[in-house]
Design a protein around this motif. Structure first.
Motif, PDB file in Angstrom:
ATOM      1  N   GLY A  34       0.812  -1.216   0.000  1.00  0.00           N
ATOM      2  CA  GLY A  34       0.000   0.000   0.000  1.00  0.00           C
ATOM      3  C   GLY A  34       0.842   1.261   0.000  1.00  0.00           C
ATOM      4  O   GLY A  34       0.532   2.234  -0.691  1.00  0.00           O
ATOM      5  N   LEU A  35       1.928   1.262   0.782  1.00  0.00           N
ATOM      6  CA  LEU A  35       2.814   2.432   0.797  1.00  0.00           C
ATOM      7  C   LEU A  35       3.496   2.616  -0.560  1.00  0.00           C
ATOM      8  O   LEU A  35       3.664   3.752  -1.032  1.00  0.00           O
ATOM      9  N   ILE A  36       3.876   1.512  -1.182  1.00  0.00           N
ATOM     10  CA  ILE A  36       4.473   1.577  -2.525  1.00  0.00           C
ATOM     11  C   ILE A  36       3.473   2.184  -3.504  1.00  0.00           C
ATOM     12  O   ILE A  36       3.814   3.054  -4.315  1.00  0.00           O
ATOM     13  N   GLN A  37       2.234   1.743  -3.433  1.00  0.00           N
ATOM     14  CA  GLN A  37       1.197   2.247  -4.332  1.00  0.00           C
ATOM     15  C   GLN A  37       0.918   3.726  -4.071  1.00  0.00           C
ATOM     16  O   GLN A  37       0.701   4.493  -5.009  1.00  0.00           O
ATOM     17  N   PHE A  38       0.952   4.124  -2.807  1.00  0.00           N
ATOM     18  CA  PHE A  38       0.750   5.531  -2.451  1.00  0.00           C
ATOM     19  C   PHE A  38       1.848   6.382  -3.087  1.00  0.00           C
ATOM     20  O   PHE A  38       1.572   7.394  -3.741  1.00  0.00           O
ATOM     21  N   ALA A  39       3.099   5.973  -2.923  1.00  0.00           N
ATOM     22  CA  ALA A  39       4.214   6.703  -3.542  1.00  0.00           C
ATOM     23  C   ALA A  39       4.107   6.651  -5.062  1.00  0.00           C
ATOM     24  O   ALA A  39       4.320   7.657  -5.749  1.00  0.00           O
ATOM     25  N   GLY A  40       3.760   5.488  -5.596  1.00  0.00           N
ATOM     26  CA  GLY A  40       3.633   5.331  -7.045  1.00  0.00           C
ATOM     27  C   GLY A  40       2.575   6.230  -7.652  1.00  0.00           C
ATOM     28  O   GLY A  40       2.727   6.722  -8.776  1.00  0.00           O
ATOM     29  N   ALA A  41       1.500   6.478  -6.908  1.00  0.00           N
ATOM     30  CA  ALA A  41       0.459   7.389  -7.403  1.00  0.00           C
ATOM     31  C   ALA A  41       1.041   8.776  -7.650  1.00  0.00           C
ATOM     32  O   ALA A  41       0.720   9.428  -8.657  1.00  0.00           O
ATOM     33  N   PHE A  42       1.931   9.205  -6.772  1.00  0.00           N
ATOM     34  CA  PHE A  42       2.545  10.528  -6.948  1.00  0.00           C
ATOM     35  C   PHE A  42       3.576  10.538  -8.071  1.00  0.00           C
ATOM     36  O   PHE A  42       3.776  11.571  -8.719  1.00  0.00           O
ATOM     37  N   VAL A  43       4.199   9.405  -8.327  1.00  0.00           N
ATOM     38  CA  VAL A  43       5.071   9.301  -9.501  1.00  0.00           C
ATOM     39  C   VAL A  43       4.230   9.543 -10.756  1.00  0.00           C
ATOM     40  O   VAL A  43       4.623  10.303 -11.647  1.00  0.00           O
ATOM     41  N   HIS A  44       3.061   8.919 -10.807  1.00  0.00           N
ATOM     42  CA  HIS A  44       2.171   9.129 -11.955  1.00  0.00           C
ATOM     43  C   HIS A  44       1.727  10.590 -12.045  1.00  0.00           C
ATOM     44  O   HIS A  44       1.679  11.155 -13.151  1.00  0.00           O
ATOM     45  N   LEU A  45       1.414  11.210 -10.919  1.00  0.00           N
ATOM     46  CA  LEU A  45       1.028  12.622 -10.948  1.00  0.00           C
ATOM     47  C   LEU A  45       2.172  13.495 -11.459  1.00  0.00           C
ATOM     48  O   LEU A  45       1.938  14.423 -12.237  1.00  0.00           O
ATOM     49  N   GLN A  46       3.382  13.198 -11.036  1.00  0.00           N
ATOM     50  CA  GLN A  46       4.539  13.963 -11.514  1.00  0.00           C
ATOM     51  C   GLN A  46       4.694  13.847 -13.027  1.00  0.00           C
ATOM     52  O   GLN A  46       5.206  14.755 -13.669  1.00  0.00           O
ATOM     53  N   LYS A  47       4.243  12.742 -13.596  1.00  0.00           N
ATOM     54  CA  LYS A  47       4.345  12.523 -15.032  1.00  0.00           C
ATOM     55  C   LYS A  47       3.057  12.904 -15.760  1.00  0.00           C
ATOM     56  O   LYS A  47       2.947  12.708 -16.970  1.00  0.00           O
ATOM     57  N   GLY A  48       2.076  13.444 -15.018  1.00  0.00           N
ATOM     58  CA  GLY A  48       0.837  13.899 -15.632  1.00  0.00           C
ATOM     59  C   GLY A  48      -0.138  12.783 -15.982  1.00  0.00           C
ATOM     60  O   GLY A  48      -1.052  12.997 -16.763  1.00  0.00           O
ATOM     61  N   ARG A  49       0.031  11.612 -15.400  1.00  0.00           N
ATOM     62  CA  ARG A  49      -0.850  10.468 -15.694  1.00  0.00           C
ATOM     63  C   ARG A  49      -1.869  10.335 -14.568  1.00  0.00           C
ATOM     64  O   ARG A  49      -1.655   9.606 -13.602  1.00  0.00           O
ATOM     65  N   LEU A  50      -2.981  11.058 -14.709  1.00  0.00           N
ATOM     66  CA  LEU A  50      -3.956  11.142 -13.637  1.00  0.00           C
ATOM     67  C   LEU A  50      -4.770   9.862 -13.459  1.00  0.00           C
ATOM     68  O   LEU A  50      -5.043   9.453 -12.323  1.00  0.00           O
ATOM     69  N   GLY A  51      -5.165   9.215 -14.538  1.00  0.00           N
ATOM     70  CA  GLY A  51      -5.934   7.978 -14.440  1.00  0.00           C
ATOM     71  C   GLY A  51      -5.179   6.891 -13.684  1.00  0.00           C
ATOM     72  O   GLY A  51      -5.721   6.294 -12.739  1.00  0.00           O
ATOM     73  N   PRO A  52      -3.929   6.606 -14.072  1.00  0.00           N
ATOM     74  CA  PRO A  52      -3.157   5.618 -13.318  1.00  0.00           C
ATOM     75  C   PRO A  52      -2.932   6.026 -11.860  1.00  0.00           C
ATOM     76  O   PRO A  52      -2.877   5.168 -10.978  1.00  0.00           O
ATOM     77  N   ALA A  53      -2.820   7.330 -11.593  1.00  0.00           N
ATOM     78  CA  ALA A  53      -2.660   7.790 -10.208  1.00  0.00           C
ATOM     79  C   ALA A  53      -3.894   7.426  -9.386  1.00  0.00           C
ATOM     80  O   ALA A  53      -3.774   6.908  -8.268  1.00  0.00           O
ATOM     81  N   VAL A  54      -5.076   7.663  -9.942  1.00  0.00           N
ATOM     82  CA  VAL A  54      -6.318   7.326  -9.233  1.00  0.00           C
ATOM     83  C   VAL A  54      -6.370   5.826  -8.964  1.00  0.00           C
ATOM     84  O   VAL A  54      -6.727   5.390  -7.863  1.00  0.00           O
ATOM     85  N   ALA A  55      -6.004   5.023  -9.955  1.00  0.00           N
ATOM     86  CA  ALA A  55      -6.017   3.568  -9.787  1.00  0.00           C
ATOM     87  C   ALA A  55      -5.086   3.154  -8.644  1.00  0.00           C
ATOM     88  O   ALA A  55      -5.447   2.301  -7.819  1.00  0.00           O
ATOM     89  N   LEU A  56      -3.903   3.757  -8.567  1.00  0.00           N
ATOM     90  CA  LEU A  56      -2.974   3.413  -7.484  1.00  0.00           C
ATOM     91  C   LEU A  56      -3.458   3.931  -6.137  1.00  0.00           C
ATOM     92  O   LEU A  56      -3.258   3.271  -5.106  1.00  0.00           O
ATOM     93  N   PHE A  57      -4.106   5.100  -6.121  1.00  0.00           N
ATOM     94  CA  PHE A  57      -4.687   5.582  -4.868  1.00  0.00           C
ATOM     95  C   PHE A  57      -5.721   4.583  -4.352  1.00  0.00           C
ATOM     96  O   PHE A  57      -5.776   4.290  -3.161  1.00  0.00           O
ATOM     97  N   ASP A  58      -6.545   4.051  -5.251  1.00  0.00           N
ATOM     98  CA  ASP A  58      -7.557   3.061  -4.856  1.00  0.00           C
ATOM     99  C   ASP A  58      -6.910   1.802  -4.284  1.00  0.00           C
ATOM    100  O   ASP A  58      -7.337   1.281  -3.247  1.00  0.00           O
ATOM    101  N   LEU A  59      -5.879   1.303  -4.955  1.00  0.00           N
ATOM    102  CA  LEU A  59      -5.188   0.107  -4.477  1.00  0.00           C
ATOM    103  C   LEU A  59      -4.500   0.368  -3.134  1.00  0.00           C
ATOM    104  O   LEU A  59      -4.546  -0.474  -2.225  1.00  0.00           O
TER     105      LEU A  59
END
Length: 116
Positions: A32-57
């Motif tokens: 879960g912590l990995i996914q939380f950090a990964g969501a912000f990696v996606h946000l930094q790259k402008g990938r909002l859909g994948p960020a939401v998916a990782l926030f959910d996970l």
């Protein structure tokens, strides 16, 4: 993580997660912590859909643990996940809130490597 080094935090957490082994008590916690950090990696790259998916996970995995676990304030992390997810959805996945919301902060145990 608290310095905005989400990719680096992801890597450190992944090492800790792999050490746990599948079925270990903290397996979903680190995932879960990995996914939380990964969501912000996606946000930094402008990938909002994948960020939401990782926030959910991340919310699902961290939701298996109490409000405080291993010295980490998971209640605050789950609240942050919800706020970021809401901000993305408010912009209809077209507006990246990364530059407008305060950066997320995690409370880590003293001396823990995941503070990257």
């Amino acid at each position: 993580f608290n310095q905005g080094l989400y990719y680096e935090a992801h890597d450190v957490l992944e090492d800790l997660w792999l050490e746990q082994g599948k079925g270990a008590a903290n397996y979903a916690y680190y995932k879960g912590l990995i996914q939380f950090a990964g969501a912000f990696v996606h946000l930094q790259k402008g990938r909002l859909g994948p960020a939401v998916a990782l926030f959910d996970l991340a919310a699902a995995n961290l939701g298996r643990y109490p409000a405080w676990h291993d010295g980490v304030d998971l209640a605050a992390a789950r609240q942050s996940i919800g706020a970021w997810r809401e901000a993305i959805e408010a912009g209809r996945c077209q507006v990246n809130p990364l530059g407008t919301l305060p950066a997320p902060q995690m409370v880590w145990p003293a001396g823990h490597a995941a503070g990257a």
